[in-house]
Design an enzyme around this catalytic site. Structure first.
Site, PDB file in Angstrom:
ATOM      1  N   GLY A  61     -34.241 -28.837 -42.995  1.00 35.77           N
ATOM      2  CA  GLY A  61     -32.941 -28.449 -42.549  1.00 35.77           C
ATOM      3  C   GLY A  61     -32.935 -26.965 -42.704  1.00 35.77           C
ATOM      4  O   GLY A  61     -33.170 -26.258 -43.728  1.00 35.77           O
ATOM      5  N   THR A  62     -31.876 -26.513 -41.707  1.00 33.72           N
ATOM      6  CA  THR A  62     -31.668 -24.870 -41.963  1.00 33.72           C
ATOM      7  C   THR A  62     -30.354 -24.506 -42.274  1.00 33.72           C
ATOM      8  O   THR A  62     -30.079 -24.366 -43.342  1.00 33.72           O
ATOM      9  CB  THR A  62     -32.420 -24.207 -40.491  1.00 33.72           C
ATOM     10  OG1 THR A  62     -31.670 -24.902 -39.470  1.00 33.72           O
ATOM     11  CG2 THR A  62     -33.823 -24.494 -40.530  1.00 33.72           C
ATOM     12  N   THR A  63     -29.700 -24.002 -41.187  1.00 29.76           N
ATOM     13  CA  THR A  63     -28.529 -23.202 -41.740  1.00 29.76           C
ATOM     14  C   THR A  63     -27.200 -24.032 -41.856  1.00 29.76           C
ATOM     15  O   THR A  63     -26.967 -24.672 -40.812  1.00 29.76           O
ATOM     16  CB  THR A  63     -28.245 -22.117 -40.670  1.00 29.76           C
ATOM     17  OG1 THR A  63     -29.593 -21.431 -40.437  1.00 29.76           O
ATOM     18  CG2 THR A  63     -27.300 -21.080 -41.065  1.00 29.76           C
TER      19      THR A  63
END
Lengths: 284, 285
Positions: A61-63
């Site tokens: 998962g990122t931001t």
């Protein structure tokens, strides 16, 4: 027989007996699991260290961005999960309600992060049911720190999870933010914060867009714009998807509890950001 | 070696059952009642913090009478059982039937194997999506389990409370009517104050009980009706003194918590103001 038993049980003092009963009556769900069902804990995964130093290809998962506004906090996450150079998911949700007055966003290894989130949600509800009261916001953030700390061995092998925690403090009557590192270090953040691969760009945007005492609608649109900037420069962060009608997941928390912001509100906010940038017609 | 006298198994079980029944009979009653809007759990309980009812899971609640320390540990064990099950399978896989059967097994095991049986009686209630499909399980100290239809009355006055409910229970009413009926049933021993406590042993020196400061203990039972109703009761036209909000602990399981309150957790406690409003509704109607 009877006298024999008495000899065995006598050495236990009243204090020891109290300790035994008190420790059996744990109010923490994760403590209960670690005693009776340790295989269910997220940190029970064991990896063979001899397998090599490179971590396996799993979705990341990122931001996540979060900020305070007048009377609460807002947290937003993009919808992309990546696996190496591939997009693993366009639909993943990385912001979750932890309980009535707090939300949790996660960046890092998606599988472990989702397990930790689930455990954390049950932990808070379990405490509430056993004790009959809600845990304090600091108490909740410390429990989350303990769960991240338990994941340290996996983090050292590349499977790290970095959460962002936000909630409404019913005692102080304000929204508060907490960030973490992989060792379980807990840091209270002021005003706004972001985690994940696009966080540097999102934080730059937040510095220019965030103002004290934003109202809820303005805070939601700042969150959407910060994620737009992160997606602009970070390939692992997904921007608003007009074709599939996919918008970031956004939660707000105020004195009445948490609320998932509707797709309609997010579509309006995202379209406004895109329209504004299109009109300006600038390259960067 | 000490001389062991022979006691027949029948006699031993009977002695244990009598012992447990006596302990339960000293406690105040609890009513669990199903209605159109959900399930109401109504307990006579002057303490605002030592609860007789509790949330177990999304749609499951717990109510108990008897010794506080015993049913509190059973309640906590139930919450742990439900949370572990929901965490390792899924939230919808936690059912009242599964929980009630675990309770029945542990009560039964303690009744036959331990030196003292539990002096408790439990109710496990699960609210269904539509009226008439609710599950109400009643568990007694020896591990017996009963699937009740409509309502459960437990505690010292259970028989008399049940008699009131039997004729008047109506599955189609809403929470206010169901709660008023339950309160009227729980107040049944207040209508005849002289007889209400006659069957009770003196019960001195039982400090483990949460009720001991009111009906039991050093306070003489015969003096209570004289000073209680003016402070806490509500006089009605029939001369029956209903329990006031301060002496009641009321919780409900909503049938549609997701659409009504935006949460999947159906359990909700009513505060004193809400209870007073519901009880006042009767006087107005």
């Amino acid at each position: 027989m009877v006298s024999c038993k008495r000899v065995v049980s006598d050495p236990m003092s009243d204090a020891q007996r109290f300790d035994r009963i008190a420790s059996a009556a744990t109010i923490s769900f994760s403590d209960h699991l670690s005693r009776h069902n340790p295989e269910l804990l997220p940190s029970s995964r064991s990896m063979n260290a001899a397998g090599g130093s490179s971590s396996p290809q799993v979705p990341h998962g990122t931001t996540i961005v979060a900020m305070t506004f007048a009377g609460g906090v807002v947290m937003a996450g993009d919808r992309r999960a990546t696996m190496g150079n591939l997009i693993a998911s366009r639909h993943i949700e990385k912001v979750f309600p932890a309980d009535q007055f707090s939300v949790l966003g996660i960046a890092g290894t998606a599988g472990i992060a989702i397990d930790i989130t689930r455990l954390f949600q049950v932990e808070l509800e379990h405490y509430e049911k056993i004790e009959g009261t809600l845990l304090s916001l600091d108490g909740k953030s410390n429990r989350l720190a303990a769960m991240i700390r338990a994941n340290l061995p996996l983090a050292m092998q590349g499977l790290s999870v970095v959460p962002l925690f936000a909630g409404y403090d019913t005692e102080r009557r304000e929204g508060r933010l907490f960030s973490y590192d992989v060792t379980g270090g807990r840091y209270e953040e002021q005003e706004h914060h972001s985690v994940g691969s696009g966080s540097a760009f999102a934080r730059g945007a937040l510095k220019k867009l965030w103002k004290p005492n934003l109202d809820e609608a303005a805070a939601i649109s700042v969150a959407v714009e910060a994620l737009y900037d992160a997606a602009d420069d970070d390939s692992a962060t997904g921007g608003p998807d007009m074709v599939r009608q996919l918008w970031p997941v956004v939660y707000t928390v105020n004195s009445t509890g948490n609320r998932k912001v509707s797709d309609r509100e997010l579509a309006t906010a995202a379209e406004a950001v895109i329209a504004e940038r299109s009109v300006a017609g600038r390259e960067a | 070696m000490t001389q062991q006298f022979y006691v027949s198994p029948e006699q031993m079980m009977k002695d244990r059952a009598d012992f447990a029944r006596k302990g339960i009979a000293r406690g105040r009653s609890v009513v669990v009642i199903s209605c159109r809007e959900g399930i109401a759990l109504v307990a006579e309980n002057p303490s605002p913090s030592l609860r007789k009812t509790g949330e177990i899971y999304d749609r499951i609640a717990f109510a108990a009478v008897g010794k506080y320390n015993e049913f509190e540990s059973l309640r906590q064990a139930g919450v742990r059982y439900a949370d572990v099950r929901g965490y390792s399978y899924d939230r919808e896989d936690v059912t009242a039937r599964g929980l009630a059967s675990v309770y029945a097994q542990s009560l039964g095991a303690v009744f036959t194997a331990e030196s003292k049986p539990f002096e408790v009686e439990l109710a496990v209630a699960e609210v269904a999506g539509e009226a008439g499909k609710d599950h109400l399980y009643r568990l007694t100290f020896d591990g017996s389990i009963a699937d009740e239809n409509g309502f459960i009355a437990m505690g010292g006055q259970a028989e008399r409370v049940r008699d009131v409910l039997d004729g008047r229970w109506d599955p189609s009413v809403g929470f206010p009517e169901a709660i008023r009926l339950a309160v009227a049933a729980l107040s049944v021993d207040r209508s005849q104050p002289a007889e209400g406590t006659s069957g009770h042993p003196p019960a001195s020196g039982r400090n483990g009980r949460m009720d001991n400061n009111h009906r039991e203990g050093s306070q003489s039972a015969s003096t209570e009706p004289a000073d209680q109703p003016p402070r806490n009761g509500q006089p009605t036209t029939a001369g029956v003194h209903l329990l006031g909000a301060g002496l009641l602990e009321i919780a409900v399981l909503d049938r549609e918590p997701l659409s009504e309150r935006g949460t999947r957790r159906a359990f909700r406690r009513l505060d004193d103001a809400e209870v007073e409003q519901i009880l006042a509704g009767e006087a107005g109607s």
